[in-house]
Scaffold this motif. Structure first.
Motif, short mmCIF file in Angstrom:
data_model
loop_
_atom_site.label_atom_id
_atom_site.label_comp_id
_atom_site.label_asym_id
_atom_site.label_seq_id
_atom_site.Cartn_x
_atom_site.Cartn_y
_atom_site.Cartn_z
N ALA A 96 10.91 7.70 -1.36
CA ALA A 96 11.70 8.92 -1.53
C ALA A 96 10.86 10.05 -2.12
N ARG A 97 9.76 9.71 -2.79
CA ARG A 97 8.87 10.72 -3.36
C ARG A 97 7.79 11.14 -2.37
N GLY A 98 7.93 10.74 -1.14
CA GLY A 98 6.99 11.19 -0.11
C GLY A 98 5.85 10.25 0.18
N PHE A 99 5.87 9.05 -0.39
CA PHE A 99 4.83 8.08 -0.09
C PHE A 99 5.14 7.34 1.21
N ARG A 100 4.11 7.01 1.93
CA ARG A 100 4.22 6.04 3.02
C ARG A 100 4.01 4.67 2.40
N VAL A 101 5.01 3.82 2.47
CA VAL A 101 4.99 2.53 1.77
C VAL A 101 4.95 1.41 2.80
N GLU A 102 3.94 0.55 2.69
CA GLU A 102 3.75 -0.52 3.67
C GLU A 102 3.43 -1.83 2.95
N ARG A 103 4.19 -2.85 3.26
CA ARG A 103 3.93 -4.16 2.66
C ARG A 103 2.63 -4.73 3.20
N VAL A 104 1.78 -5.24 2.32
CA VAL A 104 0.53 -5.88 2.70
C VAL A 104 0.74 -7.38 2.57
N SER A 159 -4.72 6.37 -0.98
CA SER A 159 -4.01 5.09 -1.02
C SER A 159 -4.03 4.52 -2.43
N SER A 160 -2.86 4.09 -2.89
CA SER A 160 -2.75 3.30 -4.11
C SER A 160 -2.00 2.02 -3.75
N TRP A 161 -1.78 1.15 -4.76
CA TRP A 161 -1.15 -0.14 -4.48
C TRP A 161 -0.10 -0.46 -5.54
N LEU A 162 0.92 -1.12 -5.08
CA LEU A 162 2.04 -1.56 -5.92
C LEU A 162 2.11 -3.07 -5.81
N TYR A 163 2.11 -3.75 -6.95
CA TYR A 163 2.03 -5.21 -6.96
C TYR A 163 3.16 -5.77 -7.80
N GLY A 164 3.97 -6.65 -7.21
CA GLY A 164 5.05 -7.31 -7.92
C GLY A 164 4.55 -8.57 -8.60
N THR A 165 4.74 -8.66 -9.91
CA THR A 165 4.17 -9.74 -10.71
C THR A 165 5.26 -10.67 -11.24
N ILE A 166 4.80 -11.72 -11.90
CA ILE A 166 5.66 -12.58 -12.70
C ILE A 166 4.96 -12.78 -14.03
N HIS A 167 5.72 -12.86 -15.12
CA HIS A 167 5.13 -12.80 -16.46
C HIS A 167 4.72 -14.16 -17.02
N VAL A 168 4.80 -15.20 -16.20
CA VAL A 168 4.25 -16.51 -16.54
C VAL A 168 3.50 -17.01 -15.30
N GLY A 169 2.69 -18.05 -15.47
CA GLY A 169 1.96 -18.51 -14.29
C GLY A 169 1.22 -19.81 -14.53
N ARG A 216 0.86 -1.18 0.00
CA ARG A 216 0.00 0.00 0.00
C ARG A 216 0.90 1.23 0.00
N ILE A 217 0.63 2.16 -0.90
CA ILE A 217 1.41 3.41 -0.94
C ILE A 217 0.44 4.56 -0.71
N GLU A 218 0.77 5.43 0.25
CA GLU A 218 -0.14 6.50 0.65
C GLU A 218 0.56 7.85 0.54
N ARG A 219 -0.17 8.82 0.00
CA ARG A 219 0.31 10.19 -0.06
C ARG A 219 -0.88 11.11 -0.27
N ASP A 220 -0.84 12.26 0.39
CA ASP A 220 -1.89 13.26 0.23
C ASP A 220 -3.28 12.70 0.54
N GLY A 221 -3.34 11.84 1.57
CA GLY A 221 -4.63 11.31 2.00
C GLY A 221 -5.24 10.28 1.07
N GLY A 270 14.74 -0.02 -5.87
CA GLY A 270 13.49 -0.64 -6.31
C GLY A 270 12.34 0.34 -6.18
N LEU A 271 11.21 -0.01 -6.76
CA LEU A 271 10.08 0.91 -6.78
C LEU A 271 9.56 1.28 -5.39
N PRO A 272 9.45 0.36 -4.42
CA PRO A 272 9.00 0.80 -3.09
C PRO A 272 9.91 1.87 -2.49
N ALA A 273 11.22 1.69 -2.63
CA ALA A 273 12.15 2.68 -2.09
C ALA A 273 12.06 4.01 -2.83
#
Length: 325
Positions: free
Chosen positions: A306-314, A65-75, A58-63, A299-302
Motif C-alpha cells: 500500500a506504500r507503493g512497494f512491489r512485494v514478491e515472495r522469495v 530492493s530491500s527484504w522482509l523476513y518473517g522470523t520465529i523467536h526460538v529455534g 523482496r520489496i522494491e521501490r524507487d529502483g 500484515g507487513l507485506p500488504a
C-alpha cells in the motif's frame, strides 16, 4: 486473554534474560533440555546443509530492493545458519533491522527496566508460579524483580525447550552474528517502551487474567502444542497455516481476546511498516519481524504494498536479484 500470545510477542524482549536463566539452570530431574554449543563437526554439518527456512519477501521501490523476513523467536542450532536465498538477501542489504536489537547492551538494559513491576497476587497464583519455576529448573529469585506477567511469559518461553527450541538459536541472534561478521549495522524497528506499552496488560485485572491463562495453558500442555505448530509452520514457510492461527490455536474465546490480539499483532504493524519504508529510502535493508506480523490484509507485506512497494515472495531456491554489497 490467550497467554501464548503474550509469550510470543514478548519473546523478543525476554530472550536475552531467558538465555541467562538457561545458563543458570539448576541441576534437577527431570529438567528440560538445555541448548548445547555445537561441536565443530555439528557446525560444519549445519553450514554444508543450510537451507532456507521462514518467510522471505523482496520489496522494491524507487529502483531499490530491500527484504522482509518473517522470523520465529526460538529455534534449533541448524536454523541459525541462513539458507542460500536468505544469505543472498543479507549480502545485498546495507543494514539489518530487527524488532529490538538485543545485542545492544543499552537496549537490554532498557528492556529490563520497562519489564519490572509488582502486582498483588493471590497466594494460589503465587504458588502456581513457583511450581513453574521448579518445573523449568530455574531459581525464581532471578525473576523476582520482573512484573509477574513477564515471569509467567518467561516460563512459557522456557517451555519451548521441551520441543528442542531455544531462544539462544532465535533468528534475531543469527542475524546479529552475521552483522558482526560483515560489519553491517543493526537497527531496531521499535523501542523497548513501545513494545512494553503495546504488550503489557493495562490493568491489574487484565494482568491477573493473563497470568491465570498462561499458567493454565502451561499446566495443560497447550503452550507446547501451539509453539510446536508455529515452529513447524515457520520452518516450512507455510504462510497459510500461520494465517489460520486464530482458527486453530483455540485461544480466541471472546471479543476481548480478539481486541487484545489486534493490539498485539496488528496495531504495531503500521509503525513498523513506516520505519521499514524510511530505512529503505536510505538504502537497502533486511527487515526481520515475527512471522505472525506478515499475515493478512494488515500484515507487513500488504502494508508495504500500500506504500507503493512491489512485494514478491522469495521461495527456497529462487534467485535474489540486485548488486551484492
Amino acid at each position: 486473554m490467550d497467554s501464548t500470545r503474550w509469550c510470543r510477542r514478548l519473546a523478543t524482549c525476554v530472550a536475552a534474560m531467558v538465555i541467562g536463566l538457561q545458563a543458570a539452570t539448576a541441576a534437577a530431574d527431570p529438567c528440560p533440555p538445555q541448548p548445547v554449543p555445537p561441536s565443530g563437526a555439528d557446525a560444519q554439518h549445519a553450514r554444508l546443509n543450510a537451507r532456507d527456512r521462514g518467510l522471505l519477501w523482496r520489496i522494491e521501490r524507487d529502483g531499490r530492493s530491500s527484504w522482509l523476513y518473517g522470523t520465529i523467536h526460538v529455534g534449533r542450532h541448524e536454523w541459525s545458519v541462513p539458507g542460500p536465498a536468505v544469505r543472498a538477501a543479507l549480502a545485498r542489504s546495507r543494514r539489518i533491522a530487527v524488532e529490538l536489537d538485543l545485542t545492544d547492551p543499552a537496549t537490554v538494559q532498557q528492556v529490563q527496566q520497562v519489564l519490572t513491576g509488582s502486582l498483588d497476587l493471590p497466594e494460589p497464583l503465587r504458588r502456581r508460579l513457583a511450581r513453574q519455576a521448579e518445573r523449568a529448573c530455574v531459581d525464581a529469585e532471578q525473576l523476582a524483580g520482573l512484573h509477574p506477567v513477564v515471569q509467567a511469559i518467561t516460563y512459557g518461553v522456557l517451555e519451548a525447550r521441551w520441543e528442542g527450541l531455544h531462544s539462544a538459536w532465535a533468528q534475531e541472534f543469527m542475524l546479529a552474528g552475521y552483522a558482526r561478521r560483515t560489519g553491517k549495522p543493526v537497527v531496531s524497528l521499535e523501542t523497548p517502551q513501545q513494545q512494553a506499552d503495546a504488550l503489557l496488560p493495562r490493568s491489574a485485572e487484565e494482568a491477573l487474567r493473563a497470568i491465570e491463562d498462561q499458567l493454565e495453558q502451561l499446566e495443560q500442555g497447550q503452550v507446547r502444542r501451539i509453539t510446536r505448530r508455529l515452529a513447524d509452520a515457520w520452518e516450512r514457510g507455510d504462510l497459510e497455516d500461520l494465517a489460520g492461527y486464530e482458527q486453530w490455536c483455540d485461544c480466541i474465546r471472546s471479543e476481548a481476546d480478539r481486541a487484545a490480539l489486534r493490539r498485539l499483532q496488528v496495531d504495531r504493524n503500521p509503525g513498523m511498516a513506516a520505519r521499514i519504508a524510511a530505512l529503505h529510502d536510505e538504502g537497502e535493508v533486511f527487515a526481520a519481524v515475527g512471522a505472525l506480523h506478515m499475515v493478512g490484509p494488515q500484515g507487513l507485506p500488504a502494508l508495504l504494498a500500500a506504500r507503493g512497494f512491489r512485494v514478491e515472495r522469495v521461495h527456497s531456491g529462487a534467485p535474489v536479484a540486485g548488486p551484492a554489497r
